[in-house]
Design a protein around this motif. Structure first.
Motif, PDB file in Angstrom:
ATOM      1  N   ALA A 149       0.773  -1.421   0.002  1.00  0.00           N
ATOM      2  CA  ALA A 149       0.196  -0.075   0.085  1.00  0.00           C
ATOM      3  C   ALA A 149       0.970   1.267  -0.085  1.00  0.00           C
ATOM      4  CB  ALA A 149      -0.867  -0.033   1.056  1.00  0.00           C
ATOM      5  N   SER A 153       1.237   4.184  -3.053  1.00  0.00           N
ATOM      6  CA  SER A 153       1.065   5.883  -2.568  1.00  0.00           C
ATOM      7  C   SER A 153       2.152   6.582  -2.982  1.00  0.00           C
ATOM      8  CB  SER A 153       0.554   5.753  -1.230  1.00  0.00           C
ATOM      9  OG  SER A 153      -0.492   5.130  -0.972  1.00  0.00           O
ATOM     10  N   SER A 158       2.445   6.320  -9.301  1.00  0.00           N
ATOM     11  CA  SER A 158       1.330   6.619  -9.499  1.00  0.00           C
ATOM     12  C   SER A 158       0.772   6.328 -10.942  1.00  0.00           C
ATOM     13  CB  SER A 158       1.124   7.989  -9.170  1.00  0.00           C
ATOM     14  OG  SER A 158       1.657   8.850 -10.168  1.00  0.00           O
ATOM     15  N   VAL A 202      -5.625  -0.135  -1.414  1.00  0.00           N
ATOM     16  CA  VAL A 202      -5.161   0.836  -2.463  1.00  0.00           C
ATOM     17  C   VAL A 202      -5.587   0.341  -3.933  1.00  0.00           C
ATOM     18  CG1 VAL A 202      -3.352   1.715  -1.057  1.00  0.00           C
ATOM     19  CG2 VAL A 202      -2.968  -0.442  -2.483  1.00  0.00           C
ATOM     20  N   ARG A 203      -5.334   0.931  -5.168  1.00  0.00           N
ATOM     21  CA  ARG A 203      -5.522   0.840  -6.489  1.00  0.00           C
ATOM     22  C   ARG A 203      -4.287   0.356  -7.033  1.00  0.00           C
ATOM     23  NH1 ARG A 203      -9.753  -1.477  -6.808  1.00  0.00           N
ATOM     24  NH2 ARG A 203      -9.416  -1.394  -8.975  1.00  0.00           N
TER      25      ARG A 203
END
Length: 249
Positions: A149, A153, A158, A202-203
């Motif tokens: 995670a 971030s 990203s 998270v993604r």
């Protein structure tokens, strides 16, 4: 010609020669240095488990994989190494892969100095880290999900980064105060509705995740197996990742 003019010309000549030998003239005549881009086009993250002591064979394979990943990168790609430890995740090392002589649009001696820089600032540190990461110590916790995670971030990991790859080298036995696979079974359907799952939700859309699944040869192996692997595949896919698992014995 005045002495001041001669001095200025001499200084300029020295500067030009210095730039030529360092490869910067080649950059100006060829293409911009890819490592100056604010966001990398590609970022590969190696996440290595150092919370358990593995066999010499596994340690050797981990060291080799660190070097193999670096060798497969292109100029401008970022390479970061994180470890799973009982601490807040911080990168052990992170660097942009600079150009070497093979990438150069300039001829020697400029290309030679590109190789000097490549070996000193990239290839050399990778070699040293590959040997350091092969050692580990037993730790009370193994926060795999939290570390994933944290990596997701990072600004340099990203969705603005076109190509993202995460390689996890671990026995994949999550062990924290909030969730432990030594206490809980590998039931993803039950896990996904917990507060803990939401906290690490998270993604990872578009991220290629490769798990190098280290098989334990002690009592902990009772918590591993097909169902355990399926748990992790389900969790990572639920985050949007493209997942593959490779056994390491």
């Amino acid at each position: 010609m005045h002495t001041r003019d001669i001095t200025q010309i001499g200084g300029a000549a020295v500067l030009i020669l210095g730039l030529l030998f360092s490869g910067y003239i080649g950059d100006a005549l060829g293409k911009p240095d890819p490592c100056t881009a604010p966001v990398p086009t590609s970022h590969t993250v190696l996440l290595a488990d150092r919370t358990d002591i593995f066999s010499a064979t596994v340690r050797g394979r981990l060291a080799a994989r660190v070097r193999e990943l670096a060798a497969g990168l292109h100029a401008g790609d970022r390479y970061s190494i994180y470890t799973i430890e009982d601490t807040s995740p911080e990168p052990v090392w992170s660097a942009c892969r600079p150009r070497n002589a093979e990438d150069a649009t300039i001829s020697t001696p400029g290309a030679y100095w590109l190789d000097v820089d490549f070996k000193g600032h990239f290839a050399g540190p990778v070699q040293a880290l590959s040997e350091k990461l092969a050692t580990a110590a037993q730790a009370p916790h193994s926060p795999i999900m939290e570390t994933v995670a944290a990596i997701a971030s990072m600004p340099t990991f990203s969705p603005s980064v076109k190509n993202r790859t995460l390689i996890i080298v671990s026995d994949m036995l999550e062990n924290t105060a909030g969730f432990s696979q030594y206490r809980s079974g590998p039931d993803f359907q039950q896990f996904q509705h917990t507060a803990y799952a939401r906290g690490v939700g998270v993604r990872l859309d578009g991220v290629r995740v490769r798990v190098l699944y280290i098989t334990r040869h002690d009592a902990a192996s009772a918590h591993q197996g097909a169902a355990h692997k399926a748990f992790w595949i389900s969790w990572l896919k639920s985050l949007g990742a493209d997942v593959t698992v490779e056994d390491v014995r």
